[in-house]
Enzyme design. Structure first.
Site, short mmCIF file in Angstrom:
data_model
loop_
_atom_site.label_atom_id
_atom_site.label_comp_id
_atom_site.label_asym_id
_atom_site.label_seq_id
_atom_site.Cartn_x
_atom_site.Cartn_y
_atom_site.Cartn_z
N GLU A 1 0.83 -1.22 0.00
CA GLU A 1 0.00 0.00 0.00
C GLU A 1 0.85 1.26 0.00
OE1 GLU A 1 -3.04 0.08 3.01
OE2 GLU A 1 -4.30 -1.30 1.90
N GLU B 1 -6.20 -7.78 0.14
CA GLU B 1 -6.71 -7.66 1.51
C GLU B 1 -8.19 -7.34 1.43
OE1 GLU B 1 -4.53 -4.75 3.81
OE2 GLU B 1 -2.62 -5.42 3.01
C1 GAL Z 1 -4.01 -2.04 5.10
C2 GAL Z 1 -2.58 -2.47 5.20
C3 GAL Z 1 -2.39 -3.62 6.16
C4 GAL Z 1 -3.11 -3.34 7.44
C5 GAL Z 1 -4.57 -3.16 7.10
C6 GAL Z 1 -5.43 -2.94 8.31
O1 GAL Z 1 -4.12 -0.71 4.77
O2 GAL Z 1 -2.06 -2.85 3.96
O3 GAL Z 1 -1.02 -3.80 6.41
O4 GAL Z 1 -2.56 -2.22 8.03
O5 GAL Z 1 -4.71 -2.05 6.26
O6 GAL Z 1 -5.19 -1.72 8.87
#
Ligand code: GAL
Length: 680
Positions: free
Chosen positions: A158, A315
């Protein structure tokens, strides 16, 4: 490298629907991990992603590498049929690196150095950090190149998710180099492009230029800001390009992704062209309003397709998310499944949930995963297993399909987005206007999506451009052809009012679109608060109070579709209509921000374009999306109502979710999903 045939219609190109979780073996002891692979496989998981924050473990001391934990984990998972997407770990450089090279730390707009202790503190343009990034990438690529369980890579993590500006000396030097290249060493050209005659900014040489500083002391130059935004994007594209070159050199069979979509990155540019598939991290609960959440989630997915087509979700929110200052509501039973199908319906060709198990320490101790801290499988695990089972049928059918779009909003242009940010005037952004407008079509079950104006408009019948101040004249010929062939183009106020340098155009507005629209803008302004000096327009039978902005149109071949009815504007054209070839162009001299305007305008535009809801008698709360490829249509119907809902005229055919046949009116249970296959 990668694929440059960027289009909203492009499938991800996978031969498997990857279904999995983000996994952090470095957070758990062997005893806790013991059952992980078995449990994942039982739930239908066929892939995990790992490694993105574990550089400190992989290289505890400079040059001494130890991947044993990952090697063992990858092998163990592989024995259970689970593949791995590995990550370059550069989002969190190890402490020894920042101790040894404090100069690689980023600096904020007060020139305060960022510190070790969270993540994203290293400067993507610093030559030393770039060298370390290449080194760890090369070592990892070499280490895993023959490991058949590693199927692909995610670069970094990200990029720019926390903040994007950097004002370190290295960044400034890189900005100067970027500008020298862009303006071919011609400082006069830069002065002209930036309009440096304003407030005595004229530069004698590139070396005098600084990064733009907001509010130090006041407003910076918007042309400089747009170039800085382009530079920030170019910086991470080049940073990533170096990693990708090394990964591809080691094993050309790997796919490479990155998990966006954040700010200050042009996701239609080099950054994405270098990838095999763009990743999009999906966290619907950041919209804390359950009423708008389905629409904002859907719009986000449609917008990502406008960048480069179908995507992977590295994710996907599985549970309540919390960082120190906030904690989301928990998805209720069935919601994770419903979100997942919404993501898939609108272009996800693979999905991994964040995260397998909630971590007990660190900055995200309440960012919940599939399993809780205590490692006990509960309802989220059961829901994962249900989805995993269903996707064994649905997943293969999705491969190679793209999402049908008949009503499209112009989206995905970096300069258009960034230009608004340089000079918002207190107005909603072009993206916000698109979200609100999109919702009108989304709620009614139209085939709505987002398409960039340089993309393929085949199949699109109604194309809406919401207030893109910076607009490339090179896009106009394709829009003319679109309209000539029968398309309906709707242009929102202020579109094409600025040049690619972010200066106001010298042409009469709407600049390069004036001829096609058949109008000129004779007067414009910000609208007063409605209760003080209401500005209304009459569209057909309806009088609509408009908001935010007004324009008075001069008719140059177009006719007035709506006129102003109040204040000094009475009787003057507000919306124009011009018939061009087999199609139509509407120019709307106000902002797309207002439900009353949508109720009056979109039916008119929709009728001209011949678009209608995809289901006859569309039931409220049912979301309908078609994914298709030659000869096959997959009809997604999602019931987000809290009660069972009857669909009087559903598509008929086999439902891949339940394995039953839909042969007439059907009822979908609360939070229920159908994916009906139709062969043509
Ligand atoms: C995303 C990130 C993850 C984790 C997740 C939950 O933005 O890639 O590493 O931080 O959010 O906060």
């Amino acid at each position: 490298m990668g694929r440059s045939n960027i289009s909203h219609l492009r499938p991800a190109g996978f031969d498997t629907f990857w279904f999995g979780v983000c996994y952090y073996p470095e957070h758990w002891d062997a005893e806790t991990r013991a059952l992980d692979a078995e449990r994942m496989a039982a739930a239908g998981v066929n892939v995990v992603r790992m490694g993105e924050f574990a550089w400190d473990l992989m290289e505890r001391v400079e040059g001494v590498y130890d991947f044993s934990l990952f090697d063992e984990t990858i092998a163990h998972l592989a024995r259970h049929g689970i593949k791995t997407i590995f990550c370059t770990p550069t989002a969190a450089p190890p402490r020894w690196l920042t101790v040894q090279h404090p100069e690689i730390l980023r600096q904020d707009r007060l020139n305060t150095e960022l510190k070790h202790g969270s993540r994203q503190h290293a400067d993507y343009s610093h030559p030393t950090f770039r060298e370390y990034s290449r080194r760890i990438t090369e070592v990892l690529a070499e280490h895993y190149k023959d490991n058949t369980a590693v199927i692909g890579w995610q670069t970094d993590n990200e990029i720019y998710c926390h903040f994007s500006d950097d004002h370190s000396p290295a960044t400034r030097a890189a900005f100067i180099a970027f500008l020298k290249e862009k303006y071919a060493g011609d400082i006069v050209a830069l002065n002209r492009a930036w309009g440096t005659a304003f407030w005595a900014q004229t530069y004698g040489s590139f070396e005098e230029i600084d990064t733009p500083y907001e509010n130090r002391p006041t407003y910076p130059n918007p042309s400089q800001q747009l170039d800085y935004a382009r530079f920030l994007s170019e910086t991470v594209a080049r940073f990533q390009h170096e990693q990708i070159a090394l990964l591809r050199a080691a094993n050309a069979g790997w796919f490479i992704t990155h998990n966006g979509v954040m700010s200050k990155t042009d996701y239609r540019g080099l950054f994405t062209q270098d990838l095999d598939v763009l990743g999009y991290d999906v966290y619907p609960f950041f919209d804390t309003n359950p009423t708008s959440r389905p629409c904002s989630h859907a719009f986000g997915l449609d917008r990502v397709r406008a960048f480069s087509g179908n995507f992977i979700v590295p994710e996907h929110q599985a549970a309540a998310g919390g960082q120190a200052p906030y904690f989301h509501n928990a998805p209720e039973p069935g919601e994770m499944r419903l979100f997942t199908y919404r993501s898939i319906a609108r272009g996800a060709d693979s999905v991994l949930y964040f995260r397998w198990r909630t971590c007990r320490f660190g900055a995200e101790i309440y960012w919940c995963g599939i399993l809780d801290h205590d490692n006990v499988p509960r309802r989220r695990y059961a829901e994962l297993s249900q989805i995993g089972g269903e996707l064994k049928r649905v997943g293969p059918a999705l491969l190679g399909t793209s999402v049908r779009v008949e009503v499209a909003f112009a989206e995905g242009d970096y300069a258009a987005t960034e230009a608004h940010l340089t000079y918002p005037l207190g107005l909603p952004s072009e993206g916000t206007a698109a979200v609100w407008s999109h919702r009108w079509f989304f709620e009614r079950g139209y085939a709505v999506g987002c398409v960039h104006p340089a993309d393929n408009l085949d199949g699109v019948k109604l194309y809406i451009i919401p207030h893109w101040t910076v607009f490339d004249p090179a896009w106009v010929p394709a829009l003319e052809r679109f309209v000539e062939r029968g398309g309906v183009l709707v242009i929102g106020a202020r579109t094409a009012s600025r040049t690619l340098d972010n200066q106001v155009t010298a042409e009469t507005l709407p600049g390069c679109l004036a001829k096609l629209a058949g109008v000129t803008v004779e007067e414009y302004g910000r609208q007063n608060k409605g209760d003080l000096r209401p500005q209304k327009l009459q569209l057909g039978e309806t009088e609509v109070e408009s908001a935010d902005w007004y324009e008075v149109l001069g008719l140059q071949g177009a006719e007035a579709l709506a006129t102003w009815t109040t204040r000094h504007l009475v009787g003057l054209p507000a919306i124009s209509h011009r018939k061009v070839g087999r199609g139509h162009v509407l120019y709307v001299g106000t902002y797309f921000c207002n439900g009353a305007l949508f109720d009056a305008l979109w039916p008119v535009a929709g009728k001209l374009a011949g678009v209608s809801p995809q289901l006859v008698e569309h039931p409220a709360g049912i979301e309908v999306v078609v994914r298709e490829k030659a000869g096959v249509e997959l009809w997604f119907m999602l019931n987000r109502n809290e009660t069972a809902t009857r669909v009087p005229h559903p598509p008929l055919g086999q439902d891949l979710v339940t394995g039953t046949t839909v042969d007439g009116p059907c009822e979908i249970e609360a939070s229920g999903v159908r994916v009906v296959v139709q062969r043509r």
